[in-house]
Scaffold this active site. Structure first.
Site, PDB file in Angstrom:
ATOM      1  N   GLN A  48       0.910  -0.985   0.068  1.00 43.90           N
ATOM      2  CA  GLN A  48       0.038  -0.010  -0.007  1.00 43.90           C
ATOM      3  C   GLN A  48       1.146   1.141  -0.070  1.00 43.90           C
ATOM      4  O   GLN A  48       0.377   2.290  -0.477  1.00 43.90           O
ATOM      5  CB  GLN A  48      -1.022  -0.095   1.237  1.00 43.90           C
ATOM      6  CG  GLN A  48      -2.026   1.079   1.145  1.00 43.90           C
ATOM      7  CD  GLN A  48      -2.835   0.939   2.411  1.00 43.90           C
ATOM      8  OE1 GLN A  48      -2.325   1.241   3.341  1.00 43.90           O
ATOM      9  NE2 GLN A  48      -4.169   0.846   2.190  1.00 43.90           N
ATOM     10  N   GLU A  84      14.502  30.545 -15.497  1.00 47.72           N
ATOM     11  CA  GLU A  84      13.550  31.184 -15.936  1.00 47.72           C
ATOM     12  C   GLU A  84      12.352  31.720 -14.856  1.00 47.72           C
ATOM     13  O   GLU A  84      11.189  31.830 -15.104  1.00 47.72           O
ATOM     14  CB  GLU A  84      12.809  30.271 -17.230  1.00 47.72           C
ATOM     15  CG  GLU A  84      13.654  30.210 -18.190  1.00 47.72           C
ATOM     16  CD  GLU A  84      12.964  29.983 -19.614  1.00 47.72           C
ATOM     17  OE1 GLU A  84      11.789  30.467 -19.791  1.00 47.72           O
ATOM     18  OE2 GLU A  84      13.592  29.279 -20.404  1.00 47.72           O
TER      19      GLU A  84
END
Length: 386
Positions: free
Chosen positions: A278, A362
């Site tokens: 899980q 950027e």
């Protein structure tokens, strides 16, 4: 807003996907190790028109909209983030400002080269001016029918391969960001001194260098736009470029998610495949959530740009979320692989290194949060879904 790809977009995506799988995927790891993407790879993309994606056919480009460009960049980044940044930088902050701001004579001189064979480079950052780009110190002094440039630039992507450099310099020392002007500098110009490529953590195949401008003399005809408009030119290019960076991040995290899912099925532990555990299932579920949320933000930003609507806030949100998601997804992909994820035999190690810088260039994540908050406080909450 329609989330379905058009028939043309599907065809373009399939062409890029096949090209990347056939021509680039077998070499991506070697490019990382050797620190160089060969120019032949760029020319392969040029032959398909991918150096002129944002330029209309009348100027030799292919005239793709922002959504299609985003799709192309994502597919290239899925295979090689190094090659993707080279193409994205060229199209967004290199080629696009020339198309938008050049005179007719400048377009006739430079666009045919840029859409068919030559890379471009964006030279804004300096050793003392990164996020605070308005503090740049490189100067451009008018001397008759020429300008003389002096100063230093760093973090110049495509610096080695570029045929044309967009250089931003100060023409008025007392005007702050309004004293910055943009110039087109051709490779080989006397006084343009290229530094050695940076030894980077990731994106190692793309060349990133420093530039020195030593009494570099260029014709006044190479000024891009009017004096004092350079900062506006730079910011408008970066707004579009942020959608491209988000698309690069999406491509990389998709690749990492695919590798982690495949490995979870193949690797056995505690009496069965990892995919039955899980804790691993939850990691894979969270990867999928972040991949899909990134895609939606990118699609919306690109759609708003294509629709002619203001998209600065949306581009910043797409860039911020997708790049931070890419860091998380690639990190967790290594975790799923365990110790094997930490060695270069497995691609997830490269994906993590490539993703990490995307939160910085950027416009860093911090700058994106400033852009978003300032837009929100100035313009208010946008409730429309499009």
């Amino acid at each position: 807003m329609n989330f379905d790809l058009s028939e043309d977009q599907l065809a373009i995506r399939d062409v890029v996907r096949d090209l990347c799988a056939r021509e680039f995927a077998p070499h991506a790891a070697a490019w990382d190790q050797e620190g160089e993407v060969p120019h032949s790879a760029v020319q392969t993309l040029a032959a398909q028109g991918f150096l002129g994606m944002a330029v209309p056919e009348e100027w030799g480009g292919v005239g793709y909209d922002a959504s299609t460009i985003s799709l192309v960049i994502e597919e290239i980044a899925f295979v090689s983030a190094s090659l993707a940044i080279m193409i994205a930088v060229h199209n967004s902050v290199g080629l696009l400002p020339v198309y938008r701001h050049a005179t007719e004579d400048q377009k006739r001189k430079f666009l045919p080269r840029l859409v068919s064979r030559e890379m471009s480079a964006f030279s804004l950052s300096e050793p003392g001016a990164g996020s605070d780009a308005g503090a740049l110190q490189t100067t451009a002094v008018r001397d008759g029918d020429a300008y003389v440039l002096n100063g230093s630039k760093n973090w110049v992507t495509n610096g080695v391969q570029a045929g044309i450099y967009l250089v931003f310099a100060r023409t008025d020392r007392n005007a702050g960001s309004r004293g910055i002007t943009a110039f087109i500098v051709e490779a080989g110009t006397p006084g343009l001194v290229l530094g050695k490529p940076e030894d980077k953590m990731g994106l190692r195949g793309s060349d990133t260098i420093a530039l020195s401008l030593e009494d570099l003399r260029i014709p006044a005809a190479n000024r891009l736009g009017a004096e004092g408009e350079g900062f506006k030119v730079a910011l408008s290019a970066l707004d579009a470029g942020r959608i491209g960076v988000a698309s690069q991040a999406l491509g990389v995290m998709r690749a990492a998610q695919q590798e982690a899912t495949r490995y979870a099925h193949q690797r056995s532990a505690f009496g069965g495949p990892l995919a039955r555990i899980q804790a691993v299932q939850f990691k894979l579920a969270e990867m999928e959530r972040r991949v899909q949320a990134s895609r939606l933000l990118i699609q919306r930003a690109a759609w708003m740009r294509d629709s002619g609507r203001p998209f600065v806030r949306e581009a910043a949100m797409a860039k911020l979320y997708a790049t931070e998601a890419a860091t998380w997804v690639t990190h967790q992909a290594i975790q799923v692989h365990g110790g094997y994820g930490y060695v270069k035999e497995y691609a997830v190690e490269r994906y993590y290194r490539d993703a990490r810088i995307m939160e910085i260039y950027e416009g860093s994540s911090e700058i994106q949060r400033l852009v978003i908050s300032r837009s929100l406080l100035r313009d208010g909450v946008r409730c429309e879904l499009g």
